[in-house]
Scaffold this motif. Structure first.
Motif, mmCIF file in Angstrom:
data_model
loop_
_atom_site.group_PDB
_atom_site.id
_atom_site.type_symbol
_atom_site.label_atom_id
_atom_site.label_comp_id
_atom_site.label_asym_id
_atom_site.label_seq_id
_atom_site.Cartn_x
_atom_site.Cartn_y
_atom_site.Cartn_z
ATOM 1 N N GLY A 35 57.750 -2.913 -14.989
ATOM 2 C CA GLY A 35 58.504 -3.254 -15.241
ATOM 3 C C GLY A 35 57.423 -3.233 -16.654
ATOM 4 O O GLY A 35 59.592 -3.258 -17.403
ATOM 5 N N ILE A 36 56.975 -3.427 -17.139
ATOM 6 C CA ILE A 36 56.665 -3.062 -19.024
ATOM 7 C C ILE A 36 56.874 -1.511 -18.552
ATOM 8 O O ILE A 36 57.202 -1.340 -20.640
ATOM 9 C CB ILE A 36 55.138 -3.460 -19.322
ATOM 10 C CG1 ILE A 36 54.790 -5.337 -18.599
ATOM 11 C CG2 ILE A 36 54.832 -3.303 -20.598
ATOM 12 C CD1 ILE A 36 53.673 -5.620 -18.762
ATOM 13 N N THR A 37 56.286 -0.471 -17.986
ATOM 14 C CA THR A 37 55.807 0.506 -18.630
ATOM 15 C C THR A 37 58.175 0.817 -18.215
ATOM 16 O O THR A 37 58.170 1.523 -19.749
ATOM 17 C CB THR A 37 55.826 0.994 -17.390
ATOM 18 O OG1 THR A 37 54.484 0.826 -16.991
ATOM 19 C CG2 THR A 37 55.660 2.729 -17.333
ATOM 20 N N ALA A 38 58.610 0.618 -17.558
ATOM 21 C CA ALA A 38 59.948 0.897 -17.481
ATOM 22 C C ALA A 38 60.270 0.680 -18.966
ATOM 23 O O ALA A 38 61.723 1.147 -19.739
ATOM 24 C CB ALA A 38 60.328 -0.051 -16.486
ATOM 25 N N LEU A 39 59.892 -0.879 -19.237
ATOM 26 C CA LEU A 39 61.193 -1.664 -19.883
ATOM 27 C C LEU A 39 60.954 -0.656 -21.672
ATOM 28 O O LEU A 39 61.136 -0.390 -22.055
ATOM 29 C CB LEU A 39 60.110 -3.748 -20.643
ATOM 30 C CG LEU A 39 61.229 -3.942 -21.717
ATOM 31 C CD1 LEU A 39 62.374 -4.174 -21.813
ATOM 32 C CD2 LEU A 39 60.010 -5.264 -22.207
ATOM 33 N N GLY A 40 59.106 -0.427 -21.793
ATOM 34 C CA GLY A 40 58.924 0.212 -23.003
ATOM 35 C C GLY A 40 59.824 1.546 -22.660
ATOM 36 O O GLY A 40 60.515 2.278 -24.127
ATOM 37 N N ILE A 41 59.688 2.515 -21.665
ATOM 38 C CA ILE A 41 60.008 3.637 -21.974
ATOM 39 C C ILE A 41 61.271 3.601 -22.124
ATOM 40 O O ILE A 41 62.069 4.806 -23.126
ATOM 41 C CB ILE A 41 60.017 4.438 -20.086
ATOM 42 C CG1 ILE A 41 58.848 4.847 -20.175
ATOM 43 C CG2 ILE A 41 60.892 5.848 -20.333
ATOM 44 C CD1 ILE A 41 58.049 5.522 -18.958
ATOM 45 N N SER A 42 62.383 2.573 -20.906
ATOM 46 C CA SER A 42 63.622 2.940 -22.025
ATOM 47 C C SER A 42 64.469 2.284 -23.192
ATOM 48 O O SER A 42 64.719 2.884 -23.864
ATOM 49 C CB SER A 42 64.253 1.635 -21.060
ATOM 50 O OG SER A 42 65.679 1.451 -21.666
#
Length: 275
Positions: A35-42
């Motif tokens: 979730g954190i990775t997806a948020l950061g990439i997005s």
């Protein structure tokens, strides 16, 4: 529109919370990390709208990004704490249940011989009478012949040793029966779904094995045992079954090293069942 899309990031937090049902640190940690990775990439690398304003160019978007990131991390930490708490609680519940079962088993066993005790016999007879009145059971009562003489001649320590050896033989040959120590040198065997001939055969094997015992510490000590058997039949309660088997044992002990089977014809008139 952008704010609404950004709000969907909070579904990552919901996903993290839902992982707590598995009580797995790994699943929760991996979900939170994704979730954190997806948020950061997005937010930092993907430009999903031409009008999208970079988080570095907008204080509001940077605030939303940081709040979302904080919520995800906070959810992950809280979920880890919850998992730890639930695990500890489950471990405590399991430990209590194990101790309860262990205590129950200790209360059911005879301290000297390690087989079921008198209370367990009463429970088994009650269960047989209440829950399986139409099943076929055979009760055998046995004791060591002239056991008082063994204690008087060789001492009570020798008597205890005899009881332990006798119980081992009962367990060895009575694998298809439930074995109980009723008291003193008296033991009971409950055969389930067995014919009387099979029960008698088991008793004969026990007698043969017992009479062949050799006690190096007690030269001259020889043991024999007598058996009384009775079948559980329709409209016979557990108390009468015990009386019948005990009566057969009394007859066997008059001869010693004998086996006697109670016959329904031997019942007193008040015990007879009339159509």
């Amino acid at each position: 529109m952008h704010s609404a899309f950004t709000a969907t990031y909070y579904f990552f937090a919901i996903a993290v919370i839902l992982t707590t049902v598995y009580l797995s640190y790994r699943i929760t940690a991996v979900t939170a990390l994704l979730g954190i990775t997806a948020l950061g990439i997005s937010e930092l690398f993907v430009k999903w709208d031409a009008d999208k304003v970079s988080v570095f160019e907008s204080t509001l978007r940077m605030s939303n990004f940081l709040i979302s990131l904080f919520i995800l991390i906070a959810c992950a930490v809280v979920c880890m704490v919850e998992i730890r708490y639930e695990r500890k609680k489950n471990e405590a519940s399991i430990q209590i249940e194990m101790e309860r079962r262990q205590l129950k088993r200790i209360l059911q066993l005879d301290e000297l011989t390690g087989i079921f005790n008198r209370k367990s016999l009463h429970d088994a007879l009650k269960d047989m009478e209440e829950n399986a009145p139409d099943d076929r059971y055979i009760l055998a009562i046995t004791d060591i012949d002239n056991f008082k003489g063994v204690n008087d001649r060789f001492g009570h320590q020798a008597g205890d040793h005899c009881l332990m050896e006798f119980s081992k033989i009962l367990k060895e040959h009575g694998k298809n029966a439930s074995i109980f120590r009723y008291g003193g040198d008296e033991f009971c065997l409950i055969f389930h779904h067995a014919e009387i001939q099979k029960a008698v055969s088991v008793c004969e094997q026990i007698q043969s094995r017992l009479s062949g015992l050799h006690f190096e510490a007690y030269p001259g000590l020889k043991l024999t045992a007598s058996f009384g058997l009775a079948s559980y039949f329709s409209q016979t309660n557990a108390a009468r079954l015990f009386v019948y088997a005990d009566k057969a044992l009394y007859e066997a002990k008059e001869e010693r090293n004998a086996i006697r089977v109670f016959s329904p014809e031997d019942r007193p008139a008040e015990y007879e069942v009339h159509p």
